[in-house]
Design an enzyme around this catalytic site. Structure first.
Site, PDB file in Angstrom:
ATOM      1  N   ASP A  45      37.995 -24.538 -26.116  1.00 56.78           N
ATOM      2  CA  ASP A  45      37.873 -24.326 -27.559  1.00 56.78           C
ATOM      3  C   ASP A  45      37.651 -22.836 -27.814  1.00 56.78           C
ATOM      4  O   ASP A  45      36.672 -22.249 -27.342  1.00 56.78           O
ATOM      5  CB  ASP A  45      36.699 -25.161 -28.094  1.00 56.78           C
ATOM      6  CG  ASP A  45      36.585 -25.073 -29.607  1.00 56.78           C
ATOM      7  OD1 ASP A  45      37.252 -24.208 -30.215  1.00 56.78           O
ATOM      8  OD2 ASP A  45      35.825 -25.869 -30.173  1.00 56.78           O
ATOM      9  N   ALA A  69      45.753 -19.310 -32.379  1.00 60.63           N
ATOM     10  CA  ALA A  69      45.115 -18.459 -33.385  1.00 60.63           C
ATOM     11  C   ALA A  69      44.674 -19.304 -34.557  1.00 60.63           C
ATOM     12  O   ALA A  69      45.147 -20.441 -34.737  1.00 60.63           O
ATOM     13  CB  ALA A  69      46.120 -17.403 -33.882  1.00 60.63           C
ATOM     14  N   THR A 110      50.264  -9.946 -35.658  1.00 58.32           N
ATOM     15  CA  THR A 110      50.984 -10.217 -36.918  1.00 58.32           C
ATOM     16  C   THR A 110      51.321  -8.959 -37.722  1.00 58.32           C
ATOM     17  O   THR A 110      50.609  -7.943 -37.643  1.00 58.32           O
ATOM     18  CB  THR A 110      50.102 -11.150 -37.790  1.00 58.32           C
ATOM     19  OG1 THR A 110      50.667 -11.269 -39.078  1.00 58.32           O
ATOM     20  CG2 THR A 110      48.689 -10.614 -37.943  1.00 58.32           C
ATOM     21  N   ASP A 111      52.351  -9.090 -38.540  1.00 58.62           N
ATOM     22  CA  ASP A 111      52.696  -8.071 -39.531  1.00 58.62           C
ATOM     23  C   ASP A 111      51.576  -7.909 -40.563  1.00 58.62           C
ATOM     24  O   ASP A 111      51.506  -6.883 -41.240  1.00 58.62           O
ATOM     25  CB  ASP A 111      53.995  -8.480 -40.252  1.00 58.62           C
ATOM     26  CG  ASP A 111      53.946  -9.909 -40.771  1.00 58.62           C
ATOM     27  OD1 ASP A 111      53.482 -10.789 -40.020  1.00 58.62           O
ATOM     28  OD2 ASP A 111      54.342 -10.164 -41.929  1.00 58.62           O
ATOM     29  N   TYR A 134      42.607 -12.894 -42.602  1.00 55.53           N
ATOM     30  CA  TYR A 134      43.443 -13.267 -41.451  1.00 55.53           C
ATOM     31  C   TYR A 134      43.951 -12.003 -40.731  1.00 55.53           C
ATOM     32  O   TYR A 134      43.772 -11.858 -39.524  1.00 55.53           O
ATOM     33  CB  TYR A 134      44.625 -14.133 -41.908  1.00 55.53           C
ATOM     34  CG  TYR A 134      45.713 -14.290 -40.887  1.00 55.53           C
ATOM     35  CD1 TYR A 134      45.528 -15.076 -39.753  1.00 55.53           C
ATOM     36  CD2 TYR A 134      46.937 -13.633 -41.036  1.00 55.53           C
ATOM     37  CE1 TYR A 134      46.532 -15.215 -38.792  1.00 55.53           C
ATOM     38  CE2 TYR A 134      47.948 -13.772 -40.095  1.00 55.53           C
ATOM     39  CZ  TYR A 134      47.741 -14.563 -38.980  1.00 55.53           C
ATOM     40  OH  TYR A 134      48.744 -14.679 -38.033  1.00 55.53           O
ATOM     41  N   LYS A 138      42.951 -10.632 -36.977  1.00 50.93           N
ATOM     42  CA  LYS A 138      43.959 -10.424 -35.931  1.00 50.93           C
ATOM     43  C   LYS A 138      43.918  -8.980 -35.429  1.00 50.93           C
ATOM     44  O   LYS A 138      44.078  -8.725 -34.234  1.00 50.93           O
ATOM     45  CB  LYS A 138      45.359 -10.758 -36.460  1.00 50.93           C
ATOM     46  CG  LYS A 138      45.598 -12.225 -36.784  1.00 50.93           C
ATOM     47  CD  LYS A 138      45.623 -13.136 -35.565  1.00 50.93           C
ATOM     48  CE  LYS A 138      46.805 -12.884 -34.671  1.00 50.93           C
ATOM     49  NZ  LYS A 138      46.820 -13.853 -33.516  1.00 50.93           N
ATOM     50  N   TRP A 159      56.576 -14.110 -39.876  1.00 51.59           N
ATOM     51  CA  TRP A 159      57.277 -15.245 -40.504  1.00 51.59           C
ATOM     52  C   TRP A 159      57.812 -16.235 -39.460  1.00 51.59           C
ATOM     53  O   TRP A 159      59.019 -16.527 -39.420  1.00 51.59           O
ATOM     54  CB  TRP A 159      58.414 -14.731 -41.379  1.00 51.59           C
ATOM     55  CG  TRP A 159      58.019 -13.804 -42.493  1.00 51.59           C
ATOM     56  CD1 TRP A 159      56.833 -13.142 -42.667  1.00 51.59           C
ATOM     57  CD2 TRP A 159      58.823 -13.422 -43.621  1.00 51.59           C
ATOM     58  NE1 TRP A 159      56.848 -12.389 -43.813  1.00 51.59           N
ATOM     59  CE2 TRP A 159      58.075 -12.546 -44.425  1.00 51.59           C
ATOM     60  CE3 TRP A 159      60.129 -13.737 -44.014  1.00 51.59           C
ATOM     61  CZ2 TRP A 159      58.563 -11.980 -45.601  1.00 51.59           C
ATOM     62  CZ3 TRP A 159      60.614 -13.165 -45.183  1.00 51.59           C
ATOM     63  CH2 TRP A 159      59.846 -12.303 -45.964  1.00 51.59           C
TER      64      TRP A 159
HETATM   65  N1  LIG Z   1      53.066 -18.514 -38.143  1.00 49.79           N
HETATM   66  C1  LIG Z   1      53.429 -17.298 -38.558  1.00 49.79           C
HETATM   67  O1  LIG Z   1      54.153 -17.140 -39.544  1.00 49.79           O
HETATM   68  C2  LIG Z   1      52.966 -16.078 -37.818  1.00 49.79           C
HETATM   69  C3  LIG Z   1      53.314 -14.806 -38.313  1.00 49.79           C
HETATM   70  C4  LIG Z   1      52.910 -13.669 -37.608  1.00 49.79           C
HETATM   71  C5  LIG Z   1      52.164 -13.814 -36.460  1.00 49.79           C
HETATM   72  N2  LIG Z   1      51.829 -15.051 -36.006  1.00 49.79           N
HETATM   73  C6  LIG Z   1      51.022 -15.156 -34.792  1.00 49.79           C
HETATM   74  O2  LIG Z   1      51.819 -15.805 -33.813  1.00 49.79           O
HETATM   75  C7  LIG Z   1      50.987 -16.623 -32.983  1.00 49.79           C
HETATM   76  C8  LIG Z   1      51.549 -18.034 -32.930  1.00 49.79           C
HETATM   77  O3  LIG Z   1      51.553 -18.589 -34.239  1.00 49.79           O
HETATM   78  P1  LIG Z   1      51.992 -20.113 -34.498  1.00 49.79           P
HETATM   79  O4  LIG Z   1      52.756 -20.109 -35.778  1.00 49.79           O
HETATM   80  O5  LIG Z   1      52.596 -20.683 -33.262  1.00 49.79           O
HETATM   81  O6  LIG Z   1      50.580 -20.799 -34.768  1.00 49.79           O
HETATM   82  P2  LIG Z   1      50.286 -22.322 -35.091  1.00 49.79           P
HETATM   83  O7  LIG Z   1      51.535 -23.128 -35.081  1.00 49.79           O
HETATM   84  O8  LIG Z   1      49.396 -22.351 -36.287  1.00 49.79           O
HETATM   85  O9  LIG Z   1      49.440 -22.778 -33.822  1.00 49.79           O
HETATM   86  C9  LIG Z   1      48.139 -22.315 -33.593  1.00 49.79           C
HETATM   87  C10 LIG Z   1      47.633 -22.925 -32.307  1.00 49.79           C
HETATM   88  O10 LIG Z   1      46.296 -22.434 -32.098  1.00 49.79           O
HETATM   89  C11 LIG Z   1      45.486 -23.547 -31.753  1.00 49.79           C
HETATM   90  N3  LIG Z   1      44.098 -23.339 -32.113  1.00 49.79           N
HETATM   91  C12 LIG Z   1      43.599 -23.052 -33.335  1.00 49.79           C
HETATM   92  N4  LIG Z   1      42.252 -23.022 -33.275  1.00 49.79           N
HETATM   93  C13 LIG Z   1      41.914 -23.275 -31.988  1.00 49.79           C
HETATM   94  C14 LIG Z   1      40.679 -23.385 -31.282  1.00 49.79           C
HETATM   95  N5  LIG Z   1      39.507 -23.243 -31.913  1.00 49.79           N
HETATM   96  N6  LIG Z   1      40.689 -23.649 -29.950  1.00 49.79           N
HETATM   97  C15 LIG Z   1      41.867 -23.838 -29.308  1.00 49.79           C
HETATM   98  N7  LIG Z   1      43.069 -23.753 -29.921  1.00 49.79           N
HETATM   99  C16 LIG Z   1      43.089 -23.488 -31.235  1.00 49.79           C
HETATM  100  C17 LIG Z   1      46.074 -24.703 -32.556  1.00 49.79           C
HETATM  101  O11 LIG Z   1      45.603 -25.918 -32.034  1.00 49.79           O
HETATM  102  P3  LIG Z   1      45.483 -27.234 -32.970  1.00 49.79           P
HETATM  103  O12 LIG Z   1      46.830 -27.848 -32.998  1.00 49.79           O
HETATM  104  O13 LIG Z   1      44.469 -28.059 -32.245  1.00 49.79           O
HETATM  105  O14 LIG Z   1      45.007 -26.772 -34.315  1.00 49.79           O
HETATM  106  C18 LIG Z   1      47.564 -24.458 -32.330  1.00 49.79           C
HETATM  107  O15 LIG Z   1      47.955 -24.955 -31.074  1.00 49.79           O
HETATM  108  C19 LIG Z   1      49.575 -16.494 -33.554  1.00 49.79           C
HETATM  109  O16 LIG Z   1      48.900 -15.517 -32.820  1.00 49.79           O
HETATM  110  C20 LIG Z   1      49.783 -16.011 -34.963  1.00 49.79           C
HETATM  111  O17 LIG Z   1      48.673 -15.251 -35.419  1.00 49.79           O
HETATM  112  C21 LIG Z   1      52.230 -16.189 -36.652  1.00 49.79           C
END
Ligand SMILES: NC(=O)c1ccc[n+]([C@@H]2O[C@H](COP(=O)([O-])OP(=O)(O)OC[C@H]3O[C@@H](n4cnc5c(N)ncnc54)[C@H](OP(=O)(O)O)[C@@H]3O)[C@@H](O)[C@H]2O)c1
Length: 313
Positions: A45, A69, A110-111, A134, A138, A159
């Protein structure tokens, strides 16, 4: 825990966030490189830095890949402690444990570390100034990892979407079948990034790094220290959220000619207020990624076409 089927000699890769968009793709893609171990949230966790340290010490992975994240941009405004615990303190603990055990860390950012006032795509060296919790959490994670002393690579992306998980594309496709009109923000500029492209980029980076550490003789991660730092990794090209939605609906209309889809109308950010402010310019210059690792991220229109054709039924 989901462990790969590899033999003892296979390189061990610890992947977090395997239920997420990028984590799910990483688990599949990195399995070609080594033994992937993907602890569940119950097993590791990220709100508990001690559990992060213990997992890294117990597993002694060669690579730690951390797409997990706190990603709820608006909710973060009212849950800053949770966002910082997951996005910054857990990353610090991961980095410190990696330094102790000799692992290298690949982390995603992230951006939203930028305020979006620049007129051109952001470089890695540009000044950061997050507009919300957020982005600030980050950014704190980026700094914590750099300070930990671990060999690390941070990929800032934007995105993110794909055929699974909670994302803009899947929301739009659902709503476009249910409504006649969708009003979407057309003054935030950026690039959609396919989760699978990020996973394949990560595999390329690990392969390149392994070649380099092998050439340096010992195979030690120390040989990779000069590779440490930030690289931007977002889809090629640029659009707006409205442009992305309109293209997705246009392609989907071609694929499903009998179905009626909503018209996509352009609105301004001011017409769609959210708890967290977003950068108006999210564009990331990804030249360093190409130069250093020989990887060009896929054009967003091409990845959208592939996601719709291959993944969204
Ligand atoms: N999504 C975007 O548009 C975006 C844009 C720019 C950068 N990013 C970055 O890219 C990366 C990947 O993003 P994503 O879209 O794949 O994210 P996501 O789909 O929201 O997945 C987040 C993951 O983190 C896990 N998590 C959250 N809290 C946790 C905790 N306390 N302990 C263990 N695991 C935990 C979640 O598990 P659960 O399923 O259990 O919640 C999930 O597996 C991140 O670093 C994000 O900041 C994302």
């Amino acid at each position: 825990m989901d462990a790969g089927t590899g033999s003892q000699e296979r390189m061990r890769i610890l992947v977090t966030g395997s239920t997420g968009q990028v984590g799910g793709e990483l688990v599949k893609t990195l399995a070609t490189l080594g033994e992937v171990i993907a602890p569940t949230r119950a097993e590791m966790d990220l709100t508990d830095a001690k559990s992060v340290r213990e997992m890294v010490r117990a597993l002694q992975p060669r690579w730690i890949v951390n797409p997990a994240a706190y990603t709820a941009v608006d909710k973060a405004e009212s849950e800053p402690e949770l966002a910082y615990a997951i996005n910054a303190e857990a990353v610090r603990a991961m980095g410190e444990a990696a330094r102790e055990t000799g692992a290298a860390v690949i982390h995603f950012s992230t951006d939203y570390v930028f305020d979006g006032t620049a007129k051109t795509p952001y470089l890695e060296t540009d000044e950061t100034n997050p507009l919300g919790v957020y982005g600030a959490s980050k950014l704190a994670g980026e700094k914590a990892l750099a300070e930990s002393g671990a060999v690390h690579m941070i990929f800032r992306t934007s995105w993110v979407y794909g055929g699974r998980g909670k994302n803009f594309l899947l929301t739009i496709l659902k709503l476009a079948r249910e409504r006649e009109t969708l009003r979407i923000v057309a003054d935030q500029h950026g690039a959609p990034t396919w989760s699978r492209d990020l996973a394949e980029m990560t595999a390329r980076v690990i392969r390149r790094c392994e070649e380099l550490s092998g050439q340096n003789g010992t195979g030690s991660m120390e040989a990779l220290r000069s590779m440490s730092g930030i690289c931007h990794a977002a889809g090629s090209g640029e659009t707006t959220w409205q442009g992305f939605a309109a293209e997705a609906v246009r392609l989907q209309r071609e694929r499903e000619s009998g179905i009626s889809f909503a018209e996509i109308e352009a609105i301004t950010t001011a017409e769609y207020p959210t708890p967290a402010r977003r950068p108006m310019n999210s564009r990331l210059n990804c030249g360093k990624l190409e130069e250093r690792f020989g990887w060009r991220m896929m054009d967003w229109r091409e990845s959208l076409r592939r996601v719709l054709a291959d993944v969204v039924k």
